[in-house]
Design a protein around this motif. Structure first.
Motif, PDB file in Angstrom:
ATOM      1  N   VAL A 127      17.277 -46.647   9.721  1.00  6.44           N
ATOM      2  CA  VAL A 127      16.727 -45.705  10.686  1.00  6.44           C
ATOM      3  C   VAL A 127      16.253 -46.508  11.887  1.00  6.44           C
ATOM      4  O   VAL A 127      15.499 -47.468  11.753  1.00  6.44           O
ATOM      5  CB  VAL A 127      15.549 -44.911  10.080  1.00  6.44           C
ATOM      6  N   GLY A 185       4.010 -39.881  12.954  1.00  8.35           N
ATOM      7  CA  GLY A 185       4.438 -39.348  11.661  1.00  8.35           C
ATOM      8  C   GLY A 185       3.274 -39.206  10.705  1.00  8.35           C
ATOM      9  O   GLY A 185       2.195 -38.737  11.076  1.00  8.35           O
ATOM     10  N   ARG A 224       9.995 -43.484  14.470  1.00  9.12           N
ATOM     11  CA  ARG A 224      11.375 -43.220  14.060  1.00  9.12           C
ATOM     12  C   ARG A 224      11.776 -41.826  14.515  1.00  9.12           C
ATOM     13  O   ARG A 224      10.926 -40.994  14.810  1.00  9.12           O
ATOM     14  CB  ARG A 224      11.483 -43.325  12.544  1.00  9.12           C
ATOM     15  N   GLU A 225      13.071 -41.580  14.577  1.00 10.27           N
ATOM     16  CA  GLU A 225      13.578 -40.245  14.917  1.00 10.27           C
ATOM     17  C   GLU A 225      12.951 -39.221  13.976  1.00 10.27           C
ATOM     18  O   GLU A 225      12.820 -39.459  12.785  1.00 10.27           O
ATOM     19  CB  GLU A 225      15.094 -40.166  14.738  1.00 10.27           C
ATOM     20  N   GLY A 226      12.554 -38.099  14.517  1.00  7.69           N
ATOM     21  CA  GLY A 226      12.022 -37.010  13.706  1.00  7.69           C
ATOM     22  C   GLY A 226      10.527 -37.075  13.454  1.00  7.69           C
ATOM     23  O   GLY A 226       9.954 -36.127  12.931  1.00  7.69           O
ATOM     24  N   GLU A 227       9.881 -38.184  13.783  1.00 13.52           N
ATOM     25  CA  GLU A 227       8.435 -38.268  13.602  1.00 13.52           C
ATOM     26  C   GLU A 227       7.725 -37.613  14.784  1.00 13.52           C
ATOM     27  O   GLU A 227       8.197 -37.674  15.914  1.00 13.52           O
ATOM     28  CB  GLU A 227       7.976 -39.724  13.501  1.00 13.52           C
ATOM     29  N   ASP A 228       6.590 -37.011  14.504  1.00 15.07           N
ATOM     30  CA  ASP A 228       5.774 -36.411  15.553  1.00 15.07           C
ATOM     31  C   ASP A 228       4.741 -37.423  16.025  1.00 15.07           C
ATOM     32  O   ASP A 228       4.262 -38.256  15.258  1.00 15.07           O
ATOM     33  CB  ASP A 228       5.060 -35.169  15.046  1.00 15.07           C
ATOM     34  N   ALA A 261       6.867 -33.630  18.797  1.00 12.99           N
ATOM     35  CA  ALA A 261       7.968 -34.568  18.641  1.00 12.99           C
ATOM     36  C   ALA A 261       8.315 -35.116  20.023  1.00 12.99           C
ATOM     37  O   ALA A 261       8.207 -34.410  21.018  1.00 12.99           O
ATOM     38  CB  ALA A 261       9.189 -33.847  18.052  1.00 12.99           C
ATOM     39  N   GLN A 282      11.100 -37.207  22.569  1.00 10.73           N
ATOM     40  CA  GLN A 282      12.523 -37.489  22.765  1.00 10.73           C
ATOM     41  C   GLN A 282      12.671 -38.957  23.111  1.00 10.73           C
ATOM     42  O   GLN A 282      11.901 -39.490  23.905  1.00 10.73           O
ATOM     43  CB  GLN A 282      13.082 -36.624  23.893  1.00 10.73           C
TER      44      GLN A 282
END
Length: 127
Positions: free
Chosen positions: A23, A44, A74-78, A123, A125
């Motif tokens: 990831v 996250g 990481r991608e998808g973490e807030d 989240a 970008q």
């Protein structure tokens, strides 16, 4: 004799599919500017980190303090980033400004003197 060869071959074919996917990690820069506030930030499921920014008074000028922080996300973490005033009257010394930059799309929040906290909880970008 044929069964062990088939078993070993099947195992060798399945091993690459069991490999953990890498990831990509991103570095996010955070900046908070305020007078007498507590800053909290986390990525996250992280429990978060805290800092206190005090500011100061120099002659007739009130100086807000700026704190710079860095997170690995990481991608998808807030992202959770908040600054709250220590005392209700510290709002008279200026707004609270929060900025997100680094490998993330830049984003900023500013609240005026009447607000107790500025919060970014969303989240982000990545570029």
């Amino acid at each position: 004799m044929l069964r062990p060869v088939i078993g070993v071959t099947a195992l060798l074919l399945l091993l690459p599919s069991c490999k953990k996917e890498q990831v990509k990690a991103y570095t996010v820069s955070l900046r908070a500017t305020c007078y007498d506030c507590v800053v909290q930030y986390a990525a996250g499921p992280d429990r978060g980190r805290y800092d206190t920014l005090y500011g100061g008074i120099e002659g007739a000028d009130t100086l807000r303090e700026t704190g710079d922080y860095s997170l690995t996300m990481r991608e998808g973490e807030d992202l959770f980033f908040r600054a709250c005033r220590l005392t209700p009257d510290s709002g008279r010394f200026g707004p609270i400004d929060l900025e997100v930059a680094g490998q993330a799309q830049p984003f900023a929040v500013s609240v005026e003197r009447e607000a107790d906290c500025a919060v970014i909880n969303r989240a982000v970008q990545f570029r």
